[in-house]
Write a protein that holds these residues in place. Structure first.
Motif, PDB file in Angstrom:
ATOM      1  N   ASN A 629      -3.452  -4.466   4.431  1.00 13.29           N
ATOM      2  CA  ASN A 629      -3.872  -5.862   4.286  1.00 13.29           C
ATOM      3  C   ASN A 629      -3.634  -6.690   5.549  1.00 13.29           C
ATOM      4  O   ASN A 629      -3.546  -7.904   5.484  1.00 13.29           O
ATOM      5  CB  ASN A 629      -3.134  -6.492   3.105  1.00 13.29           C
ATOM      6  CG  ASN A 629      -3.518  -5.843   1.794  1.00 13.29           C
ATOM      7  OD1 ASN A 629      -4.604  -6.063   1.279  1.00 13.29           O
ATOM      8  ND2 ASN A 629      -2.621  -5.021   1.248  1.00 13.29           N
ATOM      9  N   ASP A 630      -3.507  -5.999   6.690  1.00  8.26           N
ATOM     10  CA  ASP A 630      -3.287  -6.676   7.960  1.00  8.26           C
ATOM     11  C   ASP A 630      -2.035  -7.543   7.922  1.00  8.26           C
ATOM     12  O   ASP A 630      -2.038  -8.699   8.339  1.00  8.26           O
ATOM     13  CB  ASP A 630      -4.509  -7.517   8.340  1.00  8.26           C
ATOM     14  CG  ASP A 630      -4.399  -8.094   9.757  1.00  8.26           C
ATOM     15  OD1 ASP A 630      -3.580  -7.583  10.543  1.00  8.26           O
ATOM     16  OD2 ASP A 630      -5.129  -9.062  10.059  1.00  8.26           O
ATOM     17  N   ASP A 631      -0.945  -6.962   7.424  1.00  7.43           N
ATOM     18  CA  ASP A 631       0.349  -7.647   7.382  1.00  7.43           C
ATOM     19  C   ASP A 631       1.325  -6.844   8.239  1.00  7.43           C
ATOM     20  O   ASP A 631       1.736  -5.739   7.878  1.00  7.43           O
ATOM     21  CB  ASP A 631       0.866  -7.738   5.940  1.00  7.43           C
ATOM     22  CG  ASP A 631       2.048  -8.674   5.808  1.00  7.43           C
ATOM     23  OD1 ASP A 631       2.893  -8.698   6.734  1.00  7.43           O
ATOM     24  OD2 ASP A 631       2.141  -9.378   4.780  1.00  7.43           O
ATOM     25  N   ASP A 702      -5.471  -2.356  -0.991  1.00  8.25           N
ATOM     26  CA  ASP A 702      -6.192  -3.130   0.017  1.00  8.25           C
ATOM     27  C   ASP A 702      -6.922  -4.299  -0.641  1.00  8.25           C
ATOM     28  O   ASP A 702      -8.119  -4.246  -0.905  1.00  8.25           O
ATOM     29  CB  ASP A 702      -7.163  -2.238   0.796  1.00  8.25           C
ATOM     30  CG  ASP A 702      -7.973  -1.307  -0.100  1.00  8.25           C
ATOM     31  OD1 ASP A 702      -7.583  -1.104  -1.260  1.00  8.25           O
ATOM     32  OD2 ASP A 702      -8.994  -0.772   0.363  1.00  8.25           O
ATOM     33  N   LYS A 703      -6.177  -5.370  -0.875  1.00  6.32           N
ATOM     34  CA  LYS A 703      -6.695  -6.535  -1.597  1.00  6.32           C
ATOM     35  C   LYS A 703      -7.519  -7.477  -0.717  1.00  6.32           C
ATOM     36  O   LYS A 703      -8.253  -8.325  -1.228  1.00  6.32           O
ATOM     37  CB  LYS A 703      -5.531  -7.337  -2.188  1.00  6.32           C
ATOM     38  CG  LYS A 703      -4.581  -6.540  -3.079  1.00  6.32           C
ATOM     39  CD  LYS A 703      -5.259  -6.053  -4.346  1.00  6.32           C
ATOM     40  CE  LYS A 703      -4.254  -5.384  -5.289  1.00  6.32           C
ATOM     41  NZ  LYS A 703      -4.927  -4.847  -6.498  1.00  6.32           N
ATOM     42  N   GLU A 704      -7.395  -7.337   0.604  1.00  9.00           N
ATOM     43  CA  GLU A 704      -8.022  -8.296   1.513  1.00  9.00           C
ATOM     44  C   GLU A 704      -9.332  -7.802   2.100  1.00  9.00           C
ATOM     45  O   GLU A 704      -9.849  -8.384   3.044  1.00  9.00           O
ATOM     46  CB  GLU A 704      -7.045  -8.635   2.650  1.00  9.00           C
ATOM     47  CG  GLU A 704      -5.733  -9.240   2.181  1.00  9.00           C
ATOM     48  CD  GLU A 704      -5.933 -10.536   1.424  1.00  9.00           C
ATOM     49  OE1 GLU A 704      -6.809 -11.338   1.848  1.00  9.00           O
ATOM     50  OE2 GLU A 704      -5.235 -10.765   0.421  1.00  9.00           O
ATOM     51  N   GLY A 705      -9.866  -6.716   1.564  1.00  7.72           N
ATOM     52  CA  GLY A 705     -11.159  -6.229   2.022  1.00  7.72           C
ATOM     53  C   GLY A 705     -11.058  -5.211   3.138  1.00  7.72           C
ATOM     54  O   GLY A 705      -9.976  -4.952   3.688  1.00  7.72           O
ATOM     55  N   ALA A 708      -9.445  -6.080   6.801  1.00  6.86           N
ATOM     56  CA  ALA A 708      -7.985  -6.111   6.854  1.00  6.86           C
ATOM     57  C   ALA A 708      -7.420  -4.696   6.853  1.00  6.86           C
ATOM     58  O   ALA A 708      -6.456  -4.395   7.573  1.00  6.86           O
ATOM     59  CB  ALA A 708      -7.434  -6.905   5.673  1.00  6.86           C
ATOM     60  N   HIS A 811     -15.636  -1.017  -2.056  1.00  6.66           N
ATOM     61  CA  HIS A 811     -16.078  -2.273  -1.448  1.00  6.66           C
ATOM     62  C   HIS A 811     -17.581  -2.430  -1.667  1.00  6.66           C
ATOM     63  O   HIS A 811     -18.339  -1.464  -1.686  1.00  6.66           O
ATOM     64  CB  HIS A 811     -15.756  -2.270   0.044  1.00  6.66           C
ATOM     65  CG  HIS A 811     -14.308  -2.071   0.329  1.00  6.66           C
ATOM     66  ND1 HIS A 811     -13.371  -3.061   0.173  1.00  6.66           N
ATOM     67  CD2 HIS A 811     -13.620  -0.965   0.733  1.00  6.66           C
ATOM     68  CE1 HIS A 811     -12.167  -2.589   0.494  1.00  6.66           C
ATOM     69  NE2 HIS A 811     -12.298  -1.323   0.833  1.00  6.66           N
TER      70      HIS A 811
END
Length: 815
Positions: A629-631, A702-705, A708, A811
Motif C-alpha cells: 500500500n506504499d507505506d 493491497d487496499k490502495e490499488g 500503490a 483490479h
C-alpha cells in the motif's frame, strides 16, 4: 522491405470496435491445429515405463564404464530403442514416450515416491496420471534395485543432522533432491546452424589436441568419447523418425498428407545431423535438441531462450523464397507450441501442489535489445505472441523484455495477448536486469543477451550453468523459529539453534538481530545441503549431451554440472517476504512502539491459532500497515530482510566456484507451506496460504490499488534480488472492453519499470468463471490461469491452489 512488415499492431488492436473473446481468438487457427489441440486436451497423461526399463538395463551392462560414459550409453539406448510414433496431422515430430502425453520416469533420481504412489497416481486431485496394472508390475520389478543408489538416497546419507532438520521442518525445500537440474538455456543456434556432424568433427579435433602430459587427459578423452556417443544417438533418433514417416507415407491414402510425411522424412534425414536451411528444418532441429535435453536429465525449466532472435534468419529465408510463407510459418509455430505442451514429468504428490497443472517452465523470451543496445523486436516476435493467444495452451511460458527503446506497438501487442487470460506474456525490465547481469560478472554484450529461465529467473543463454534449483528458503518459518526461540509449534518440537526468548529483547532492533541470526543459520544449512546436491549431480548424473551446447564445456573437457560452463551460480528463492514484513510491522508497532501487546499474549494467540484472540487479529489486520500500500513503515522492513539475505549469501561459493544469489518468488510454495507454518503475527491463521508470487502482497492486503502495490514492490531493492522477483497482478476481463485501457495498462507497466521494478505478470479472469469451473470442470477444458511464474489449465490444479488464485485482489478499470 521495412523492419517490421507486420501490420501496425497498435492500430490493429486499438482500432477494433469489439474485442474478441479468448475463445474467438483460439478459433483463429487452422483445422490441423484445432485437431492437434483437441487431441492434446482430451488425452489424459499416462506414465510410461520404457525409459525406466531402458536406463536400468543400460546401467546393468555398463558397470565398468566411467559415470559420464554410463550416462551417454544410457542416453544412446533410450534414443535407439524407445518406441516412437507420429500423430496424424503433425508437422513437427518427436515425443518423450511411446504414445501421446505419455511421460517417462527417471529412477536415477528417486524411486521411493514412485513405488509408494503407484496405486494413487490415477486418483490425484492434481497432476493425475494413468498407469496400467501391467506397467505397475514392471515398475515393482525394476525399481527396487535402485533403492540406495538414487540421488535422493545418496544425498540424505550425506546431509548433516542440523541441515536435515531444516528440510524436515520445511525451512529448506530442495527442488533438486529427486529431480534433474535443467533450468538453463543452451546454445540452440549452435546445433541448428552447424549440425551434429560438424560438431562431432570439432569434438574429434579437441580430442586429438589433448596433450599427453595434461593431468586430466584421460578424463577429457573419456568425456569427448561420451559426447560423441550422445550426439550420434540423437542423429540415429532422427533417422528413426524419418523411417517412420516414410513407412506411414506408403500407407497414407490422402495425397496431401502423404506429401507432408515425405517432407518430414526428408527433413529428419537432414537435421539435426546437418545445418538447417529453412524454418521447418530449423524448428525440427530445435525440437529434436529440446526433446533430447528432457530425456537426458529430467530437469524442468529447459528454456528456449531468445527464440525470436536465433530463429529469425530462417523466417526471413522463407519470407524471401516462399509465396505462402506467412501462413505456413504461423502453422509451424502453432505446431511447436502444441509440442511444448506435450513435455511433462512425474512429480510426487506433495510437489504436485506446488507445481500443479503439469508445468514444465519452458520459458521463451521475446524482444529486448541486441548487443548494440538497439531494439531486437522483429516480425517473429509478434508471431510468437499471436501463437500464445491463438493456441491458448500453457506452454511455452512466454515473456517479453522491455527497455526505453522498446517499440510501443510491441508492448501493446503483449498486453493484448495477456488480456486473453493465459497469464502470458510476463513482462521483464532490461533497465534492471541488465545491470544485475553486470553485477554477476557478465560483460555488457553478454548481459544484453539475457533470457528468462523457468519462472522469472534471468540468466545469459549458452554460457551459464545457473543452478536455479537451489530451492526455497521459508523465511516466515524462520521468523516463527525466532519468536519461539527454536521451538516449532507445528511439530511441537524444540530445535537446537536458539537466539533467546523475545521477552528478553528490550528493543525492536534486538529482535531483528535475533531474526537475522536465525536467517543466517538456516541459510548456511541450505548452502550445505545445496553444495552436497550440486556435487552429487556432477559426479552421479552428469549431462554430457547438454554440455555440448553450453559454451566452454567442450574446450574444458568437462560437463556443465562439473563446472565446465563459463559462468556458474546458485540461487535460493525466499518464500514469504510479504508475510515477514507485515509480521515485523505488527511486532514493531504493537509491542515496541504502542506497547498495547506483550510477547506472552502474542505467543499465546499464535499457539492457539488466534482462537479466543479474534479482536487482536482484527486489530492486526486493520491497524497495522500492510505491505502493498506504499507505506514505508512496513515496506522498509521487507527491504531490511532482503538486504540481509543479499549480504549473507555473498559469503558462500558453490562447488563449481560460483556465487550464491537470492530470488524473491514462491511458485506455489505459498500453498504448499500453508500448514507447515503456524499462525503468524500478520493475522494469518495456520492453514491459510502465504502471500503469492514472491513480491506480491498477502491476499487482499493491497487496499490502495495497483499503483500503490507497484510502489511498495520497488522499495525492495531490485538490484539485490539478483536471482529475480515475481509479481502477480490480477485484472477483471472487463478492463479490456475499453480499448483505451490498453494504453493505461501499458503506462502502468512503463511507470513500474521506470521506477525499477523487475517483473510483472497478469491474471485476467473473473471470479465467477473460476467458481463455475470448480463446479463444472468439464465445461472449461482450456481455461488457463497464471499461478506464479507459470500458467496451467485451471481444472488440473489442487483446490487449495485454485482458491489462492480466486482470493487474490482483482483490479478493474476503476482500480
Amino acid at each position: 522491405m521495412p523492419d517490421n512488415p507486420l501490420e501496425n499492431w497498435q492500430e490493429k488492436i486499438l482500432g477494433n470496435k469489439k474485442r474478441l473473446s479468448r475463445w474467438d481468438k483460439m478459433d483463429q487457427v487452422s483445422a490441423r491445429i484445432k485437431r492437434l489441440r483437441e487431441n492434446f486436451i482430451t488425452t489424459i497423461p499416462e506414465i510410461s515405463v520404457q525409459r525406466a526399463r531402458l536406463v536400468t538395463e543400460s546401467y546393468q551392462r555398463t558397470w565398468g564404464c566411467s559415470t559420464v560414459m554410463r550416462r551417454a550409453k544410457a542416453f544412446e539406448k533410450i534414443l535407439k530403442e524407445m518406441d516412437i510414433y507420429i500423430q496424424p496431422g503433425e508437422l513437427l515430430v518427436g515425443s518423450l514416450a511411446e504414445k501421446p502425453r505419455a511421460v517417462p520416469l527417471f529412477p536415477e533420481f528417486d524411486v521411493e515416491f514412485i513405488l509408494n504412489e503407484l496405486d494413487s497416481f490415477a486418483f490425484r486431485t492434481a497432476d493425475r496420471f494413468l498407469l496400467s496394472d501391467e506397467n505397475k508390475s514392471i515398475l515393482r520389478e525394476i525399481l527396487p534395485p535402485w533403492k540406495g543408489n538414487t540421488i535422493k538416497d545418496q544425498a540424505i546419507g550425506l546431509f548433516p543432522q542440523d541441515a536435515k532438520i531444516a528440510v524436515q521442518d520445511s525451512i529448506a525445500i530442495l527442488t533438486a533432491l529427486r529431480s534433474g537440474v535443467g533450468h538453463m538455456i543452451v546454445d540452440y543456434a549452435y546445433c541448428i546452424e552447424n549440425g551434429l556432424i560438424n560438431i562431432i568433427e570439432s569434438v574429434g579435433k579437441l580430442k586429438n589436441d589433448i596433450s599427453i602430459d595434461d593431468p586430466e587427459a584421460a578424463l577429457k578423452m573419456d568425456y569427448y568419447n561420451a559426447v560423441t556417443v550422445a550426439c550420434n544417438a540423437l542423429m540415429a533418433f532422427a533417422i528413426r523418425y524419418a523411417e517412420r514417416a516414410r513407412k506411414l507415407a506408403t500407407e497414407e491414402t490422402n495425397r496431401s498428407r502423404k506429401k507432408e510425411l515425405l517432407a518430414i522424412a526428408k527433413i529428419c534425414e537432414k537435421v539435426p545431423a546437418h545445418p538447417a536451411d529453412n524454418l521447418w528444418e530449423a524448428l525440427q532441429s530445435f525440437w529434436f535438441l529440446h526433446l533430447a535435453l528432457q530425456l537426458e536429465s529430467n530437469g524442468h525449466s529447459v528454456s528456449p531462450g531468445r527464440f525470436d532472435q536465433y530463429m529469425y534468419r530462417y523466417y526471413q529465408h522463407d519470407q524471401e523464397n516462399s509465396e505462402n510463407f506467412k501462413e505456413r510459418a504461423e502453422e509451424l509455430i502453432h505446431c511447436l507450441w502444441i509440442k511444448f505442451s506435450e513435455i511433462n514429468k512425474v512429480r510426487d504428490q506433495v510437489s504436485s501442489i506446488a507445481f500443479g497443472g503439469y508445468p514444465m517452465f519452458q520459458h521463451l523470451t521475446l524482444g529486448g535489445q541486441n548487443e548494440g543496445g538497439k531494439s531486437a523486436v522483429n516480425e517473429l516476435s509478434h508471431l510468437c505472441l499471436e501463437a500464445t493467444s491463438k493456441v491458448g495452451l500453457t506452454q511455452p511460458s512466454l515473456s517479453i523484455r522491455w527497455f526505453y527503446g522498446c517499440p510501443d506497438d510491441f508492448l501493446i501487442h503483449a498486453i493484448e495477448t495477456a488480456s486473453y487470460g493465459t497469464g502470458m506474456p510476463a513482462f521483464f525490465n532490461d533497465e534492471v536486469l541488465i545491470p544485475n547481469m553486470l553485477q554477476q560478472g557478465y560483460c555488457l554484450e553478454e548481459a544484453r543477451g539475457y533470457g528468462i529461465v523457468g519462472c522469472t529467473e534471468a540468466t545469459v543463454p549458452c554460457i551459464t550453468e545457473p543452478w536455479l534449483t537451489g530451492g526455497f528458503t521459508n523465511i516466515i518459518k524462520v521468523l516463527e523459529r525466532t519468536i519461539f526461540n527454536g521451538y516449532d509449534p507445528v511439530k511441537n518440537e524444540q530445535r537446537p539453534f536458539k537466539t533467546g526468548y523475545p521477552e528478553s529483547f528490550s528493543t525492536f532492533a534486538d529482535f531483528m538481530q535475533a531474526y537475522f541470526e536465525q536467517l543466517s543459520y538456516y541459510l548456511k544449512q541450505q548452502v550445505v545441503l545445496d553444495n552436497i546436491l550440486d556435487k552429487l549431480h556432477a559426479t552421479t548424473v552428469p549431462t554430457p549431451f547438454e554440455s555440448v551446447f553450453t559454451r566452454d564445456c567442450l574446450e574444458r573437457g568437462k560437463t556443465n554440472l562439473e563446472g565446465g560452463a563459463r559462468y556458474n551460480s546458485t540461487t535460493f528463492q525466499a518464500v514469504g517476504i510479504a508475510n515477514v514484513a507485515d509480521s515485523l510491522a505488527t511486532i514493531k508497532k504493537f509491542i515496541y512502539e504502542d506497547k498495547t501487546l506483550t510477547w506472552p499474549v502474542l505467543k499465546e494467540a499464535l499457539l492457539k491459532n488466534y482462537e479466543g484472540f479474534e479482536e487482536l487479529r482484527l486489530s492486526i489486520q486493520h491497524q497495522v500497515p500492510k505491505y502493498g500500500n506504499d507505506d514505508s513503515y512496513v515496506d522498509s522492513l521487507g527491504e531490511e530482510v532482503l538486504d540481509h539475505l543479499y549480504r549473507e549469501l555473498k559469503k558462500y561459493k558453490n562447488p563449481r566456484g560460483g556465487n550464491y544469489y537470492i530470488a524473491l518468488y514462491t511458485i506455489a510454495c505459498n500453498v504448499l507451506l500453508a500448514d507447515k507454518v503456524g499462525s503468524t503475527p500478520d493475522g494469518r491463521k495456520k492453514g491459510m496460504v502465504l502471500a503469492d508470487g514472491g513480491v506480491s502482497c498477502s491476499q487482499g492486503s493491497d487496499k490502495e490499488g495497483p499503483t500503490a502495490l507497484l510502489t511498495s514492490v520497488t522499495k525492495l531493492d531490485p538490484y539485490k534480488a539478483l536471482g529475480s522477483t515475481l509479481l502477480n497482478l490480477k485484472f477483471n476481463p472487463n478492463i479490456f472492453n475499453d480499448s483505451t485501457n490498453y494504453h493505461k495498462i501499458a503506462a502502468l507497466v512503463k511507470t513500474f519499470f521506470m521506477m525499477k521494478g523487475q517483473h510483472v505478470q497478469f491474471n485476467v479472469v473473473d471470479v465467477e468463471t473460476l467458481r463455475d469451473a470448480q463446479k463444472h470442470p468439464e465445461k472449461y477444458p482450456c481455461l488457463v490461469v497464471r499461478v506464479a511464474g507459470f500458467s496451467v489449465l485451471f481444472t488440473t490444479i489442487d483446490p487449495k491452489c485454485q482458491e489462492d488464485i480466486i482470493l487474490r485482489t482483482a483490479h478493474d478499470s476503476h482500480g
